[in-house]
Design an enzyme around this catalytic site. Structure first.
Site, PDB file in Angstrom:
ATOM      1  N   THR A   1       0.841  -1.190   0.000  1.00 50.58           N
ATOM      2  CA  THR A   1       0.000   0.000   0.000  1.00 50.58           C
ATOM      3  C   THR A   1       0.872   1.235   0.000  1.00 50.58           C
ATOM      4  O   THR A   1       2.087   1.161   0.161  1.00 50.58           O
ATOM      5  CB  THR A   1      -0.909   0.041   1.252  1.00 50.58           C
ATOM      6  OG1 THR A   1      -0.100   0.314   2.399  1.00 50.58           O
ATOM      7  CG2 THR A   1      -1.647  -1.270   1.442  1.00 50.58           C
TER       8      THR A   1
ATOM      9  N   SER B   1       1.125   3.391   2.216  1.00 51.19           N
ATOM     10  CA  SER B   1       1.635   3.740   3.544  1.00 51.19           C
ATOM     11  C   SER B   1       2.566   2.691   4.107  1.00 51.19           C
ATOM     12  O   SER B   1       3.318   2.956   5.031  1.00 51.19           O
ATOM     13  CB  SER B   1       0.469   3.921   4.522  1.00 51.19           C
ATOM     14  OG  SER B   1      -0.278   2.727   4.632  1.00 51.19           O
ATOM     15  N   CYS B   2       2.524   1.468   3.564  1.00 48.93           N
ATOM     16  CA  CYS B   2       3.344   0.407   4.138  1.00 48.93           C
ATOM     17  C   CYS B   2       3.837  -0.502   3.041  1.00 48.93           C
ATOM     18  O   CYS B   2       3.064  -1.223   2.433  1.00 48.93           O
ATOM     19  CB  CYS B   2       2.546  -0.408   5.151  1.00 48.93           C
ATOM     20  SG  CYS B   2       3.411  -1.889   5.727  1.00 48.93           S
ATOM     21  N   GLY B   3       5.142  -0.477   2.792  1.00 50.84           N
ATOM     22  CA  GLY B   3       5.687  -1.296   1.735  1.00 50.84           C
ATOM     23  C   GLY B   3       5.988  -2.710   2.151  1.00 50.84           C
ATOM     24  O   GLY B   3       6.534  -3.479   1.374  1.00 50.84           O
TER      25      GLY B   3
ATOM     26  N   CYS C   1       3.564  -4.795   3.804  1.00 50.40           N
ATOM     27  CA  CYS C   1       2.371  -5.577   4.033  1.00 50.40           C
ATOM     28  C   CYS C   1       2.428  -6.852   3.209  1.00 50.40           C
ATOM     29  O   CYS C   1       2.711  -6.823   2.017  1.00 50.40           O
ATOM     30  CB  CYS C   1       1.135  -4.764   3.667  1.00 50.40           C
ATOM     31  SG  CYS C   1       1.019  -3.214   4.597  1.00 50.40           S
TER      32      CYS C   1
END
Length: 282
Positions: free
Chosen positions: A112, A114-116, A118
């Site tokens: 995503t 915001s978070c690589g 996940c």
């Protein structure tokens, strides 16, 4: 191809006054990265620099470490069932003889903005052995006063942010503070991958005497990307995570957080920061 920005109608309320007007938003679209024709990852990104993003992602994952290992990067023609090219699917073809990692369902990554990380099975899966160990010889030495001016230099180069206010940025500086490259993206990890991917295609890896500055927080993931590219100094205008500090200490990365003017915290690798003989290190 998707645009970097898009216009949307909004209702604006200011001091009780209501008006309708168009607003400029940063674009966010999915990018599927394929490796030798097989799906590897999907990331939500701001369109642009897609080939660099794909290359940088593969550097971060330890798949490649040199530009000679890439034969070509192309958009997939007929990416949809009706044959339309969306420019949201890229295929990275490795050069002959370059080993292709085993791509399993467990390793397949959804990322995503915001978070690589996940979808990672475990922290062990992201502690990839770098192809470019940090080896700045002689060691980079950075004055705090030099670090203090870098955020303003980065901010001045954020052209899309000025129109949208909705982008993260990452920049590479020389050890003397020269701005060498800057990339913007809705995902901070994408911005860094775009920097690293461009360096790969320009045959500039490892980035052994560079300073990486990011506009948001310094997560474990961003620290890992710096290490994988051989960058000795990572600075952030916000906080690092505990795992980022641990990784920095383990790999020899200098990690600076809360870089706001002359104020900053050095969390690891203080030997590269010219603190002065009077610094209280108790």
């Amino acid at each position: 191809m998707g645009r970097v920005t898009e216009r949307r109608r909004i209702i604006r309320i200011r001091d009780g006054a209501v008006s309708a007007r168009p607003d400029t938003l940063v674009a966010e679209e999915p990018l599927e990265i394929r490796l030798n024709g097989k799906p590897l990852a999907i990331t939500m990104r701001t369109p642009g620099d897609d080939f660099a993003l794909a290359a940088g992602f593969l550097v971060s994952e330890g798949v490649i470490g040199d530009g000679s290992e890439v034969q070509q990067i192309v958009y997939c023609a007929g990416a949809t069932a009706d044959g339309v090219n969306t420019y949201n699917v890229v295929d990275v073809r490795l050069a002959p003889g370059v080993a292709v990692p085993d791509i399993t369902l467990e390793r397949n990554v959804y990322t995503t903005s915001s978070c690589g990380l996940c979808g990672k099975a475990s922290l062990d899966a992201v502690r990839t052995t770098t192809r470019h160990p940090i080896a700045d010889t002689p060691p980079v030495r950075v004055e705090p006063a030099l670090l203090a001016v870098l955020p303003d230099r980065l901010r001045a180069a954020q052209r899309v942010f000025d129109r949208t206010g909705g982008l993260h940025a990452a920049a590479l500086f020389s050890e003397t503070g020269e701005l060498l490259d800057v990339r913007e993206d809705v995902g901070r990890h994408n911005a860094v991958d775009k920097l690293v991917g461009r360096a790969l295609t320009d045959d500039r890896l490892p980035l052994s005497r560079m300073i990486l500055l990011v506009s948001g927080r310094a997560s474990f993931e961003l620290a890992q990307k710096a290490v994988m590219a051989g960058i000795p100094v990572l600075a952030s205008v916000s906080a690092p995570s505990s795992l980022a500090v641990d990784l920095a200490a383990e790999t020899g990365l200098t990690l600076v957080g809360f870089l706001r003017g002359p104020s900053m915290n050095v969390y690891a690798g203080e030997e590269r920061i010219a603190l002065g003989a009077t610094a209280d290190r108790g």
